[in-house]
Design a protein around this motif. Structure first.
Motif, PDB file in Angstrom:
ATOM      1  N   ALA A 293      17.420  19.598  10.259  1.00  0.00           N
ATOM      2  CA  ALA A 293      16.341  20.023   9.495  1.00  0.00           C
ATOM      3  C   ALA A 293      16.897  19.819   7.850  1.00  0.00           C
ATOM      4  N   SER A 294      15.997  19.342   7.069  1.00  0.00           N
ATOM      5  CA  SER A 294      16.363  19.340   5.825  1.00  0.00           C
ATOM      6  C   SER A 294      15.015  19.239   4.694  1.00  0.00           C
ATOM      7  N   THR A 295      15.217  19.761   3.560  1.00  0.00           N
ATOM      8  CA  THR A 295      14.000  19.615   2.631  1.00  0.00           C
ATOM      9  C   THR A 295      14.185  18.487   1.900  1.00  0.00           C
ATOM     10  N   ASP A 296      15.212  17.807   1.745  1.00  0.00           N
ATOM     11  CA  ASP A 296      15.446  16.619   0.972  1.00  0.00           C
ATOM     12  C   ASP A 296      14.847  15.262   1.580  1.00  0.00           C
ATOM     13  N   LEU A 297      13.286  15.173   0.917  1.00  0.00           N
ATOM     14  CA  LEU A 297      12.806  14.177   1.515  1.00  0.00           C
ATOM     15  C   LEU A 297      12.970  12.769   0.931  1.00  0.00           C
ATOM     16  N   SER A 298      14.133  12.743   0.171  1.00  0.00           N
ATOM     17  CA  SER A 298      14.721  11.530  -0.170  1.00  0.00           C
ATOM     18  C   SER A 298      15.198  10.573   1.046  1.00  0.00           C
ATOM     19  N   ARG A 299      15.351  11.349   2.264  1.00  0.00           N
ATOM     20  CA  ARG A 299      16.072  10.774   3.234  1.00  0.00           C
ATOM     21  C   ARG A 299      14.992  10.019   3.989  1.00  0.00           C
TER      22      ARG A 299
ATOM     23  N   ASP B 229      -2.604  17.849  24.916  1.00  0.00           N
ATOM     24  CA  ASP B 229      -1.492  18.868  25.223  1.00  0.00           C
ATOM     25  C   ASP B 229      -0.109  18.192  25.051  1.00  0.00           C
ATOM     26  N   ALA B 230       0.727  18.127  24.005  1.00  0.00           N
ATOM     27  CA  ALA B 230       2.030  17.545  24.127  1.00  0.00           C
ATOM     28  C   ALA B 230       2.757  17.846  25.286  1.00  0.00           C
ATOM     29  N   ASN B 231       2.462  18.807  25.681  1.00  0.00           N
ATOM     30  CA  ASN B 231       3.595  19.100  27.007  1.00  0.00           C
ATOM     31  C   ASN B 231       3.437  18.401  28.125  1.00  0.00           C
ATOM     32  N   VAL B 232       2.037  17.416  28.125  1.00  0.00           N
ATOM     33  CA  VAL B 232       2.033  16.926  29.414  1.00  0.00           C
ATOM     34  C   VAL B 232       2.342  15.305  29.537  1.00  0.00           C
ATOM     35  N   LEU B 233       2.818  15.034  28.401  1.00  0.00           N
ATOM     36  CA  LEU B 233       3.226  13.625  28.012  1.00  0.00           C
ATOM     37  C   LEU B 233       4.756  13.381  28.205  1.00  0.00           C
ATOM     38  N   GLU B 234       5.014  12.682  28.937  1.00  0.00           N
ATOM     39  CA  GLU B 234       6.504  12.686  29.438  1.00  0.00           C
ATOM     40  C   GLU B 234       7.232  11.344  28.942  1.00  0.00           C
ATOM     41  N   ASN B 235       6.337  10.472  28.432  1.00  0.00           N
ATOM     42  CA  ASN B 235       6.824   9.050  28.081  1.00  0.00           C
ATOM     43  C   ASN B 235       7.327   8.902  26.632  1.00  0.00           C
ATOM     44  N   TYR B 236       7.102  10.163  25.722  1.00  0.00           N
ATOM     45  CA  TYR B 236       7.512  10.164  24.313  1.00  0.00           C
ATOM     46  C   TYR B 236       8.792  11.091  24.258  1.00  0.00           C
ATOM     47  N   VAL B 237       9.838  10.431  23.678  1.00  0.00           N
ATOM     48  CA  VAL B 237      10.838  11.347  23.224  1.00  0.00           C
ATOM     49  C   VAL B 237      11.148  11.268  21.828  1.00  0.00           C
ATOM     50  N   PRO B 238      11.155  12.472  21.106  1.00  0.00           N
ATOM     51  CA  PRO B 238      11.021  12.477  19.880  1.00  0.00           C
ATOM     52  C   PRO B 238      12.268  12.230  19.215  1.00  0.00           C
ATOM     53  N   ILE B 239      12.096  11.459  18.039  1.00  0.00           N
ATOM     54  CA  ILE B 239      13.300  11.411  17.163  1.00  0.00           C
ATOM     55  C   ILE B 239      13.529  11.935  15.873  1.00  0.00           C
ATOM     56  N   LEU B 240      12.257  11.929  15.305  1.00  0.00           N
ATOM     57  CA  LEU B 240      12.234  12.406  13.759  1.00  0.00           C
ATOM     58  C   LEU B 240      11.023  12.810  13.653  1.00  0.00           C
ATOM     59  N   ALA B 241      10.753  14.026  12.714  1.00  0.00           N
ATOM     60  CA  ALA B 241       9.515  14.482  12.566  1.00  0.00           C
ATOM     61  C   ALA B 241       9.422  14.770  10.846  1.00  0.00           C
ATOM     62  N   MET B 242       8.139  14.893  10.262  1.00  0.00           N
ATOM     63  CA  MET B 242       8.087  15.289   8.769  1.00  0.00           C
ATOM     64  C   MET B 242       6.945  15.704   8.656  1.00  0.00           C
ATOM     65  N   ASN B 243       6.723  16.782   7.427  1.00  0.00           N
ATOM     66  CA  ASN B 243       5.646  17.353   6.708  1.00  0.00           C
ATOM     67  C   ASN B 243       6.007  17.022   5.306  1.00  0.00           C
ATOM     68  N   GLU B 244       5.104  17.593   4.558  1.00  0.00           N
ATOM     69  CA  GLU B 244       5.204  17.593   2.965  1.00  0.00           C
ATOM     70  C   GLU B 244       6.532  18.351   2.523  1.00  0.00           C
ATOM     71  N   ALA B 245       7.186  19.277   3.252  1.00  0.00           N
ATOM     72  CA  ALA B 245       8.108  20.104   2.919  1.00  0.00           C
ATOM     73  C   ALA B 245       9.425  19.750   3.423  1.00  0.00           C
ATOM     74  N   MET B 246       9.638  19.200   4.600  1.00  0.00           N
ATOM     75  CA  MET B 246      10.565  18.861   5.301  1.00  0.00           C
ATOM     76  C   MET B 246      10.638  18.048   6.322  1.00  0.00           C
ATOM     77  N   TRP B 247      11.998  17.579   6.984  1.00  0.00           N
ATOM     78  CA  TRP B 247      12.008  16.526   7.932  1.00  0.00           C
ATOM     79  C   TRP B 247      12.972  16.974   8.775  1.00  0.00           C
ATOM     80  N   TRP B 248      12.908  16.626  10.276  1.00  0.00           N
ATOM     81  CA  TRP B 248      13.666  16.984  11.413  1.00  0.00           C
ATOM     82  C   TRP B 248      14.259  15.807  12.056  1.00  0.00           C
ATOM     83  N   ARG B 249      15.470  15.829  12.471  1.00  0.00           N
ATOM     84  CA  ARG B 249      15.898  14.632  13.359  1.00  0.00           C
ATOM     85  C   ARG B 249      16.562  15.308  14.499  1.00  0.00           C
ATOM     86  N   VAL B 250      16.405  14.494  15.637  1.00  0.00           N
ATOM     87  CA  VAL B 250      17.152  15.144  16.787  1.00  0.00           C
ATOM     88  C   VAL B 250      18.729  14.649  16.852  1.00  0.00           C
TER      89      VAL B 250
END
Length: 182
Positions: free
Chosen positions: A25-31, A161-182
């Motif tokens: 996780a990072s707050t560096d949105l330049s990435r 409900d995100a728990n029932v969807l088995e076909n999506y594997v998360p890679i990257l997520a973001m909001n205006e403050a941070m981003w996350w990568r698996v």
């Protein structure tokens, strides 16, 4: 499965549980430059979507999720190459409604509409996933609401409900403050 870090008998109740135990996780949105660019253009986006979103003030959070999902699932699908002549471009909500767009445009528009309705940034994540059934990358919006993780997807008008969807594997997520990568 979408919630690969959660044991089969458990369900994700927070956005952090969507990712594996080992994520960065990072707050560096330049990435995440396309997201950062879109954030910088949002102050100039004055389209009708704001009025349509404002009309949902006072509705329950569940109703807001459903209506916002439906609003930004209406535009036709267009690739960035077809619309803008570039490989990847993240549209503002007004651009999406005017010209159509792709999955990250829809996810971002839903993010901004929910922020306008008072959802906190920490409750929202635009999430890039790998759709293992379709064999392609995709973008959705995950929303933490009342101890559940909800999924808003331009592949359907039903907020799920995100728990029932088995076909999506998360890679990257973001909001205006941070981003996350698996």
């Amino acid at each position: 499965m979408l919630l690969q870090s959660v044991a089969a008998e458990a369900k994700a109740t927070t956005l952090d549980q969507v990712f594996s135990d080992q994520f960065y996780a990072s707050t560096d949105l330049s990435r995440v430059p396309l997201w950062r660019d879109l954030l910088s253009r949002m102050s100039d986006d004055r389209g009708d979507w704001r009025e349509e979103t404002d009309a949902l003030t006072g509705a329950s959070p569940e109703q807001q999720l459903n209506q916002v999902n439906a609003l930004f699932n209406r535009p036709s699908y267009h690739t960035d190459q077809a619309s803008w002549g570039v490989t990847d471009y993240w549209e503002t909500p007004s651009q999406l409604l005017a010209f159509g767009g792709d999955c990250e445009d829809s996810a971002a528009a839903k993010y901004f509409a929910l922020r306008r309705l008072g959802f906190s940034a920490s409750a929202l994540r635009i999430t890039l996933v790998r759709d293992v059934r379709a064999g392609q990358f995709h973008a959705v919006l995950l929303v933490a609401l009342r101890g559940r993780v909800m999924l808003l997807d331009n592949h359907g008008d039903v907020v799920g409900d995100a728990n029932v969807l088995e076909n999506y594997v998360p890679i990257l997520a973001m909001n205006e403050a941070m981003w996350w990568r698996v």
